[in-house]
Every structure is written in C-alpha cells, then in structure tokens.
Scaffold this active site. Sequence first.
Site, PDB file in Angstrom:
ATOM      1  N   ASN A  21       0.880  -1.161  -0.079  1.00  0.00           N
ATOM      2  CA  ASN A  21       0.013  -0.049  -0.035  1.00  0.00           C
ATOM      3  C   ASN A  21       0.924   1.108  -0.004  1.00  0.00           C
ATOM      4  O   ASN A  21       1.577   1.754   1.116  1.00  0.00           O
ATOM      5  CB  ASN A  21      -0.563  -0.129   1.334  1.00  0.00           C
ATOM      6  N   LYS A  30       0.123   4.287  -0.083  1.00  0.00           N
ATOM      7  CA  LYS A  30      -0.518   5.460   0.574  1.00  0.00           C
ATOM      8  C   LYS A  30      -0.154   6.682  -0.320  1.00  0.00           C
ATOM      9  O   LYS A  30      -0.190   6.455  -1.676  1.00  0.00           O
ATOM     10  CB  LYS A  30       0.123   5.685   1.843  1.00  0.00           C
ATOM     11  N   HIS A  47      -9.349   1.354   5.140  1.00  0.00           N
ATOM     12  CA  HIS A  47      -8.009   1.575   5.977  1.00  0.00           C
ATOM     13  C   HIS A  47      -8.333   2.517   7.017  1.00  0.00           C
ATOM     14  O   HIS A  47      -9.147   3.447   6.865  1.00  0.00           O
ATOM     15  CB  HIS A  47      -6.969   2.110   4.842  1.00  0.00           C
ATOM     16  N   SER A  97       3.820  -2.004  10.312  1.00  0.00           N
ATOM     17  CA  SER A  97       5.128  -2.260  10.379  1.00  0.00           C
ATOM     18  C   SER A  97       5.848  -3.572   9.954  1.00  0.00           C
ATOM     19  O   SER A  97       7.051  -4.103  10.491  1.00  0.00           O
ATOM     20  CB  SER A  97       5.588  -1.934  11.704  1.00  0.00           C
TER      21      SER A  97
HETATM   22  P1  13P Z   1       3.398   0.441   7.565  1.00  0.00           P
HETATM   23  O1  13P Z   1       3.847  -1.059   6.957  1.00  0.00           O
HETATM   24  O2  13P Z   1       4.026   1.667   7.209  1.00  0.00           O
HETATM   25  O3  13P Z   1       3.244   0.218   9.122  1.00  0.00           O
HETATM   26  O4  13P Z   1       1.920   0.583   7.087  1.00  0.00           O
HETATM   27  C1  13P Z   1       0.933  -0.426   7.068  1.00  0.00           C
HETATM   28  C2  13P Z   1      -0.208  -0.257   6.481  1.00  0.00           C
HETATM   29  O5  13P Z   1      -0.987   0.799   6.916  1.00  0.00           O
HETATM   30  C3  13P Z   1      -0.509  -0.681   5.221  1.00  0.00           C
HETATM   31  O6  13P Z   1      -1.684  -0.730   4.750  1.00  0.00           O
END
Ligand code: 13P
Length: 259
Positions: free
Chosen positions: A9, A11, A99, A217
């Site tokens: 993802n 983002k 999400h 993470s």
């Molecule tokens: P991180 O891997 O940066 O913690 O993000 C997890 C996440 O929200 C994936 O959708």
Amino acid sequence: MRKPIIAGNWKLNKTVAEAVEFTEGLKKQICNINRAILPEVVVAPVFTSLYSVGQILKDSNCIKMSAQNCYWEEAGAFTGEVAIGMLKEVGCSYIIIGHSERRQYFSETDEMINKKAKAILAADVTPIICCGETLEQREAGQTDSHIKSQIEAALDGISSEDVARSVIAYEPIWAIGTGKTCDSVEANRVIKMIRATVSEIAGESAANSIRILYGGSVKPTTIEEQMAQSDIDGALVGGASLKVDSFAGIIDGCMKVKA
Ligand code: 13P
C-alpha cells in the site's frame, strides 16, 4: 491451501515517474520466479499512477494492481470520486477499503465500507477490507469486540461465495508506521478470531477460503515469523513496500516459509 498475498500500500507516495520506475524494477526482480511458489503480489499506487502501472503489468500476471479507495456508485454527480468500473478498466483487480487512515482522516464509516465491499464484489473485483484497533481500545481490552463489529458490519448482506473470495487485512493502528510490529502469536490469535467471526457470518467453507493478512510495520526481517503462523495468509505493507529491494525481500521471506 490459501495462496499467500503480499500487497504494498503506497499510500500518498510516488509520482507517476516513480511508480513506473518501481514497477519496472519489481517486475525484473520477481517475474521470472516460478508462479507456483510466488505469492500473489499486489501493488496499490495512488489514482494518478494506476493507468501507467497498469500498462506495465497488463501482459504479465505476476504482479496485480489495487486501488486504495473507490466510490460505490457507477457514475453521476459525485465530484472527486472514482468508480469501481473505472478502476477495473485501468487494470485493478483489488481495491483496499476501510483503511484506518480513511476511517480516521476521511470519516469513512462501517456503513460506507459495507456499500463499497458490495459494489466491488458485484463488479467482480476483490476488496481488501481493513480492520484494526487503537492502542486505547487494546489497553481497555476491547480489541476482539471492536474487530468483530467491524467485520460483521463490513460483511453484512454479502453472500458466502463473495465472502470466500474477499480479503481481510488486520492492521492494529498502533503498529502502523510506528516500527512496533504486533507480536506474531498475538496477530495470529486475532486473525483466528476474525476467521471464527467469518465462519459465524458465512459458514466454515468461506472462513477456510478467505485470506486474512497482517499489516503494521511489516519488514523483510519480520515476515518469516509472521508467515510461519497458522492463520496469517500474507501482509499488507506500507513503508517497506516503497523500495523494490525491501518489498522484494518481504516477498522472498514469504516464499521461504510458505512455498
Ligand atoms: P506500515 O507498513 O508503514 O506500518 O503501514 C501499514 C499499512 O497501513 C498498510 O496498509
């Protein structure tokens, strides 16, 4: 056996040029791996990069594409929204919904997530339905009841067949972007509880088929322990999915355990 999924993802990251560069790099690194052992690999770019990434991926099915959000109506006066058919047209076979960042910053409700899930399944696309508790809820002993209610709401009125081909991602909010991974045994316990909830809603066969991912993470150094758990079917990765080497490292770790 459930085929594992490793999904990135992105983002709000990567320009079109950066998304293209990443996708070409990842393709070179993983597309010659035997499909029988390769997990389902998914990338979720921002809307503006979907067309270009889709063009790179359209001739190989070794990497699939997901959107990070959608609207449930097909067309009309809904300024700023993107329809599922449009996402499918550019090559999305998955759409992430619910999400925690969308719930928190964009006021997405369980009811909206349910409408999106139904519309996505009706379009023959796969929803990746996210759920997860805050640190306050965890500390108050509300993790299981909160997640259960999120799952019941998201899957309300969806047939068992459609539930079976959906994907759920368990992402404890306190583990997202913090470097604090949820203990694998605990993540597996919550995911088993989610599977039991799915069984109550849609029956045992759907519960055995649905893939449930862990997110929060995830890194190349954590994935093997996570994938070794009985009920964790893959990972939804944020930060560590932004560089080809670390994302490929996660795919590699998954194969070491599940292939
Ligand atoms: P991180 O891997 O940066 O913690 O993000 C997890 C996440 O929200 C994936 O959708």
